[in-house]
Motif scaffolding. Structure first.
Motif, PDB file in Angstrom:
ATOM      1  N   LEU A 376       0.835  -1.215   0.000  1.00 30.32           N
ATOM      2  CA  LEU A 376       0.000   0.000   0.000  1.00 30.32           C
ATOM      3  C   LEU A 376       0.866   1.260   0.000  1.00 30.32           C
ATOM      4  O   LEU A 376       0.533   2.243  -0.648  1.00 30.32           O
ATOM      5  N   LYS A 377       1.977   1.190   0.753  1.00 30.19           N
ATOM      6  CA  LYS A 377       2.826   2.357   0.957  1.00 30.19           C
ATOM      7  C   LYS A 377       3.616   2.735  -0.304  1.00 30.19           C
ATOM      8  O   LYS A 377       3.765   3.897  -0.639  1.00 30.19           O
ATOM      9  N   TYR A 378       4.139   1.715  -1.005  1.00 30.84           N
ATOM     10  CA  TYR A 378       5.081   2.007  -2.092  1.00 30.84           C
ATOM     11  C   TYR A 378       4.465   1.982  -3.497  1.00 30.84           C
ATOM     12  O   TYR A 378       5.170   2.276  -4.466  1.00 30.84           O
ATOM     13  N   ASN A 379       3.198   1.567  -3.603  1.00 32.93           N
ATOM     14  CA  ASN A 379       2.648   1.432  -4.951  1.00 32.93           C
ATOM     15  C   ASN A 379       1.509   2.419  -5.226  1.00 32.93           C
ATOM     16  O   ASN A 379       0.779   2.814  -4.312  1.00 32.93           O
ATOM     17  N   GLY A 406       7.505  -2.780  -7.937  1.00 31.51           N
ATOM     18  CA  GLY A 406       8.455  -3.885  -7.763  1.00 31.51           C
ATOM     19  C   GLY A 406       9.751  -3.494  -7.066  1.00 31.51           C
ATOM     20  O   GLY A 406       9.984  -2.326  -6.736  1.00 31.51           O
ATOM     21  N   ILE A 407      10.567  -4.505  -6.848  1.00 28.30           N
ATOM     22  CA  ILE A 407      11.862  -4.316  -6.165  1.00 28.30           C
ATOM     23  C   ILE A 407      12.947  -4.821  -7.136  1.00 28.30           C
ATOM     24  O   ILE A 407      12.798  -5.914  -7.700  1.00 28.30           O
ATOM     25  N   PRO A 408      14.015  -4.063  -7.342  1.00 29.92           N
ATOM     26  CA  PRO A 408      15.047  -4.515  -8.293  1.00 29.92           C
ATOM     27  C   PRO A 408      15.588  -5.907  -7.931  1.00 29.92           C
ATOM     28  O   PRO A 408      15.779  -6.218  -6.752  1.00 29.92           O
ATOM     29  N   PHE A 419      17.904  -1.841   7.107  1.00 27.77           N
ATOM     30  CA  PHE A 419      18.091  -0.530   6.466  1.00 27.77           C
ATOM     31  C   PHE A 419      18.229  -0.570   4.945  1.00 27.77           C
ATOM     32  O   PHE A 419      18.773   0.341   4.359  1.00 27.77           O
ATOM     33  N   THR A 420      17.765  -1.660   4.341  1.00 26.55           N
ATOM     34  CA  THR A 420      17.805  -1.693   2.877  1.00 26.55           C
ATOM     35  C   THR A 420      16.516  -1.086   2.348  1.00 26.55           C
ATOM     36  O   THR A 420      15.419  -1.517   2.722  1.00 26.55           O
ATOM     37  N   ARG A 421      16.692  -0.086   1.517  1.00 25.08           N
ATOM     38  CA  ARG A 421      15.536   0.562   0.892  1.00 25.08           C
ATOM     39  C   ARG A 421      15.816   0.712  -0.588  1.00 25.08           C
ATOM     40  O   ARG A 421      16.959   0.921  -0.980  1.00 25.08           O
ATOM     41  N   VAL A 422      14.770   0.597  -1.384  1.00 18.37           N
ATOM     42  CA  VAL A 422      14.979   0.730  -2.832  1.00 18.37           C
ATOM     43  C   VAL A 422      15.360   2.174  -3.132  1.00 18.37           C
ATOM     44  O   VAL A 422      16.321   2.446  -3.851  1.00 18.37           O
ATOM     45  N   ASP A 423      14.629   3.081  -2.500  1.00 16.15           N
ATOM     46  CA  ASP A 423      14.973   4.490  -2.640  1.00 16.15           C
ATOM     47  C   ASP A 423      16.065   4.765  -1.617  1.00 16.15           C
ATOM     48  O   ASP A 423      15.787   4.931  -0.422  1.00 16.15           O
ATOM     49  N   GLY A 431       9.137   7.507   4.440  1.00 16.24           N
ATOM     50  CA  GLY A 431       9.435   7.517   5.868  1.00 16.24           C
ATOM     51  C   GLY A 431       9.684   6.148   6.452  1.00 16.24           C
ATOM     52  O   GLY A 431       9.691   5.981   7.663  1.00 16.24           O
ATOM     53  N   GLY A 432       9.939   5.158   5.592  1.00 13.15           N
ATOM     54  CA  GLY A 432      10.197   3.798   6.102  1.00 13.15           C
ATOM     55  C   GLY A 432      11.551   3.710   6.776  1.00 13.15           C
ATOM     56  O   GLY A 432      12.461   4.484   6.480  1.00 13.15           O
ATOM     57  N   SER A 433      11.654   2.755   7.687  1.00  9.69           N
ATOM     58  CA  SER A 433      12.914   2.602   8.426  1.00  9.69           C
ATOM     59  C   SER A 433      13.889   1.684   7.700  1.00  9.69           C
ATOM     60  O   SER A 433      15.075   1.671   7.990  1.00  9.69           O
ATOM     61  N   GLY A 434      13.356   0.851   6.795  1.00  6.92           N
ATOM     62  CA  GLY A 434      14.202  -0.135   6.134  1.00  6.92           C
ATOM     63  C   GLY A 434      14.405  -1.347   7.029  1.00  6.92           C
ATOM     64  O   GLY A 434      15.242  -2.206   6.763  1.00  6.92           O
ATOM     65  N   LEU A 435      13.595  -1.439   8.091  1.00  8.08           N
ATOM     66  CA  LEU A 435      13.711  -2.571   9.027  1.00  8.08           C
ATOM     67  C   LEU A 435      12.529  -3.527   8.920  1.00  8.08           C
ATOM     68  O   LEU A 435      12.592  -4.653   9.418  1.00  8.08           O
ATOM     69  N   GLY A 436      11.470  -3.067   8.246  1.00  2.00           N
ATOM     70  CA  GLY A 436      10.221  -3.846   8.196  1.00  2.00           C
ATOM     71  C   GLY A 436      10.405  -5.277   7.727  1.00  2.00           C
ATOM     72  O   GLY A 436      10.012  -6.221   8.419  1.00  2.00           O
ATOM     73  N   LEU A 437      11.046  -5.445   6.553  1.00  2.00           N
ATOM     74  CA  LEU A 437      11.181  -6.806   6.008  1.00  2.00           C
ATOM     75  C   LEU A 437      12.193  -7.641   6.810  1.00  2.00           C
ATOM     76  O   LEU A 437      12.092  -8.861   6.851  1.00  2.00           O
ATOM     77  N   THR A 438      13.148  -6.968   7.461  1.00  2.00           N
ATOM     78  CA  THR A 438      14.112  -7.690   8.330  1.00  2.00           C
ATOM     79  C   THR A 438      13.345  -8.293   9.500  1.00  2.00           C
ATOM     80  O   THR A 438      13.539  -9.467   9.858  1.00  2.00           O
ATOM     81  N   GLY A 460       5.938  -5.964 -10.471  1.00  2.00           N
ATOM     82  CA  GLY A 460       5.588  -5.961  -9.053  1.00  2.00           C
ATOM     83  C   GLY A 460       6.424  -6.906  -8.233  1.00  2.00           C
ATOM     84  O   GLY A 460       7.470  -7.398  -8.664  1.00  2.00           O
ATOM     85  N   SER A 461       5.933  -7.184  -7.027  1.00  2.00           N
ATOM     86  CA  SER A 461       6.690  -8.043  -6.111  1.00  2.00           C
ATOM     87  C   SER A 461       5.795  -9.180  -5.627  1.00  2.00           C
ATOM     88  O   SER A 461       4.594  -9.000  -5.442  1.00  2.00           O
ATOM     89  N   GLU A 462       6.453 -10.315  -5.402  1.00  2.00           N
ATOM     90  CA  GLU A 462       5.704 -11.465  -4.863  1.00  2.00           C
ATOM     91  C   GLU A 462       6.508 -12.073  -3.721  1.00  2.00           C
ATOM     92  O   GLU A 462       7.638 -12.534  -3.914  1.00  2.00           O
TER      93      GLU A 462
HETATM   94  P1  ADP Z   1      10.617   0.126   5.112  1.00  2.00           P
HETATM   95  O1  ADP Z   1      10.460   0.296   6.557  1.00  2.00           O
HETATM   96  O2  ADP Z   1      11.479   1.130   4.478  1.00  2.00           O
HETATM   97  O3  ADP Z   1       9.327  -0.098   4.414  1.00  2.00           O
HETATM   98  P2  ADP Z   1      11.100  -2.600   4.479  1.00  2.00           P
HETATM   99  O4  ADP Z   1      12.195  -3.496   4.923  1.00  2.00           O
HETATM  100  O5  ADP Z   1       9.720  -3.000   4.847  1.00  2.00           O
HETATM  101  O6  ADP Z   1      11.481  -1.193   5.002  1.00  2.00           O
HETATM  102  O7  ADP Z   1      11.185  -2.470   2.936  1.00  2.00           O
HETATM  103  C1  ADP Z   1      12.418  -2.210   2.333  1.00  2.00           C
HETATM  104  C2  ADP Z   1      12.229  -1.498   1.019  1.00  2.00           C
HETATM  105  O8  ADP Z   1      11.662  -2.369   0.052  1.00  2.00           O
HETATM  106  C3  ADP Z   1      11.276  -0.366   1.072  1.00  2.00           C
HETATM  107  O9  ADP Z   1      11.965   0.813   1.442  1.00  2.00           O
HETATM  108  C4  ADP Z   1      10.758  -0.288  -0.323  1.00  2.00           C
HETATM  109  O10 ADP Z   1      11.590   0.516  -1.105  1.00  2.00           O
HETATM  110  C5  ADP Z   1      10.865  -1.685  -0.836  1.00  2.00           C
HETATM  111  N1  ADP Z   1       9.562  -2.428  -0.869  1.00  2.00           N
HETATM  112  C6  ADP Z   1       9.079  -3.261   0.065  1.00  2.00           C
HETATM  113  N2  ADP Z   1       7.887  -3.797  -0.316  1.00  2.00           N
HETATM  114  C7  ADP Z   1       7.630  -3.273  -1.540  1.00  2.00           C
HETATM  115  C8  ADP Z   1       6.522  -3.433  -2.479  1.00  2.00           C
HETATM  116  N3  ADP Z   1       5.480  -4.246  -2.237  1.00  2.00           N
HETATM  117  N4  ADP Z   1       6.599  -2.753  -3.636  1.00  2.00           N
HETATM  118  C9  ADP Z   1       7.640  -1.942  -3.900  1.00  2.00           C
HETATM  119  N5  ADP Z   1       8.704  -1.747  -3.071  1.00  2.00           N
HETATM  120  C10 ADP Z   1       8.681  -2.401  -1.894  1.00  2.00           C
END
Ligand code: ADP
Length: 470
Positions: A376-379, A406-408, A419-423, A431-438, A460-462
């Motif tokens: 929801l946040k990134y798309n 999507g994600i590269p 702390f990995t973020r696409v941007d 305003g993401g922390s880059g910790l969510g997926l960790t 997109g991403s799956e």
């Molecule tokens: P954040 O707290 O920054 O969201 P995440 O670890 O959750 O940290 O995500 C890392 C990065 O992955 C995000 O900053 C975003 O750039 C990218 N990302 C995650 N999910 C998606 C998605 N569904 N579509 C596009 N980019 C995504």
């Protein structure tokens, strides 16, 4: 497999036994040669030279004409056969005179000759009386030919020969012992040196050390154990360096990420305090900036807190038996209003049947929320979100897929790192922390599950999550 390996392994004891047999054979061979040499030496030592028999009885024959004194004759000797009257009845060889009769003096000389050499005679005489035929055999041996009749002395006394033989045997034993100890010690020293060298290098910090040793006995096992140990230490060292790097990066990232919202809060609150002539619109705008940055800083600290908590050794999940299908339906329901609000299309495929798993609901909910919130946040609006769950053999699978930005591909693995973020810009608008997926990955792995990302920037991403059904 292990039995096969075991059979192939040769033990050190086998090696020593082989060496023993080898040195035994070599020793036997050397001993045989030694015995042969000794026999030759003995034969040489005890072989008598040809010598003239100095005993008249040896020549004696009843038929004196058959007496063979040819050897004696060669040396200038002769023989007389004398009857009881003293007449010479037969003779052979080169006599010094042509006496036909022995006088008393002649007898005296002949008989004394053995013991007394005082007569003025060129001969030594040996006599033997033949009782049956009643004659006396007189043998005259020239004095200057005396030496050949003396039996040659043994060149070595028997005691010396025994000592010599014993010394030689001892020498042979010593040689074979040296051969045995040399071949056996080679089997020990070479691998021991290689192992020692390896241990030294590892203790000096060279963990890339590996021992190359051709051996399939116990030393081979030691080599394998050493190499496995060195490999583990090297891996651990690599992880230590990586985690140290990560720790440094974490501190740097946290301070950097917190600096922006806090500076903004500080700046605008300062402005509000110091400026009295601000319009109510300006005050509202500054308060909104302060509020947004506080939310951002708070979110960051919350994520950081959750992340640290999960990393802690003391952290334990509280597991309960949960119907995963019902659990997922509850999470999805929460997001429907937001999905509608943001203009997302969505489709959910969750089985009707119940699939029970042992989970920590609170934390697992956090994990799923992160993934859905990210979509929801990134798309952009119009993105479609698909959530599908199903049972496959002894696995429970959840797929969360969107057709957004999507994600590269190159971030496929790293996206789960802190702390990995696409941007990569630190002033990310999201305003993401880059910790969510960790945090998500940590929680899922603490449930013995796995998470993987299937990504293609344009499609997109799956995210696919696997849980084992026990
Ligand atoms: P954040 O707290 O920054 O969201 P995440 O670890 O959750 O940290 O995500 C890392 C990065 O992955 C995000 O900053 C975003 O750039 C990218 N990302 C995650 N999910 C998606 C998605 N569904 N579509 C596009 N980019 C995504």
């Amino acid at each position: 497999m292990s039995i096969f390996n075991r059979n192939k392994k040769s033990k050190l004891s086998n090696l020593l036994f082989r060496n023993y047999i080898l040195s035994y054979l070599i020793t036997t061979f050397i001993l045989m040669i030694t015995a042969f040499i000794l026999i030759i030496i003995a034969a040489y030592l005890y072989m008598d030279d040809e010598y003239l028999v100095d005993n008249a009885s040896t020549y004696m024959k009843d038929d004196y004409t058959q007496i063979d004194i040819s050897k004696l004759v060669e040396k200038g000797g002769y023989m007389d056969i004398v009857n009881d009257k003293g007449d010479v009845i037969y003779s052979k060889g080169s006599r010094p005179n042509d006496k036909t009769n022995y006088s008393t003096k002649d007898f005296s000389i002949v008989f004394s000759s053995n013991y007394y050499d005082g007569f003025d005679s060129k001969y030594i005489y040996k006599t033997e009386y033949n009782e049956d035929k009643n004659f006396l055999l007189v043998i005259g041996i020239p004095k200057d030919q005396q030496s050949p009749i003396i039996k040659p002395k043994r060149r070595m006394k028997p005691r010396s020969f025994v000592i010599f033989s014993l010394t030689l045997s001892l020498l042979v034993f010593l040689i074979s012992f040296i051969i045995y100890s040399k071949t056996s010690s080679r089997a020990f020293i070479k691998p021991l040196k290689a192992l020692m060298e390896g241990v030294k290098r590892v203790s000096n910090g060279d963990y890339s050390t590996r021992i190359y040793l051709k051996s399939n006995n116990e030393f081979g096992e030691l080599r394998d154990a050493f190499n496995t140990m060195a490999e583990k230490i090297e891996e651990q060292e690599r992880l230590n360096i990586k985690s140290e790097e990560m720790r440094r990066r974490l501190i740097l990232d946290i301070s950097h990420d917190l600096k922006n919202p806090l500076s903004s809060i500080l700046g605008y609150s300062d402005l509000l305090l110091k400026q009295n002539d601000l319009s109510s619109e300006e005050i509202d705008r500054y308060l909104l900036i302060i509020n947004n940055n506080s939310i951002r800083a708070n979110g960051l600290i919350q994520d950081l807190f959750d992340f640290s908590k999960l990393q802690s050794n003391d952290f334990k999940l509280t597991f309960n038996k949960v119907d995963m299908c019902e659990f997922l339906r509850e999470i999805i329901a929460e997001y429907i209003p937001e999905l509608e609000e943001k203009g997302f299309t969505y489709d959910f495929d969750i089985p009707e049947e119940s699939v029970y798993l042992q989970v920590d609901e609170k934390h697992l909910m956090r994990a799923f929320r992160n993934i859905i919130s990210n979509s929801l946040k990134y798309n952009p609006p119009g993105t479609s979100l698909l959530i599908r769950a199903y049972k496959s053999e002894n696995k429970f699978l959840v797929k969360i897929k969107d057709n957004g930005i999507g994600i590269p591909k190159e971030l496929k693995e790293d996206i789960f790192q802190p702390f990995t973020r696409v941007d990569s810009s630190r002033n990310s608008k999201s305003g993401g922390s880059g910790l969510g997926l960790t945090i998500t990955k940590d929680i899922i792995e603490k449930h013995n599950g796995t998470i993987g990302l299937n990504c293609d920037t344009n499609k997109g991403s799956e995210f696919t999550i696997y849980f084992s059904i026990i």
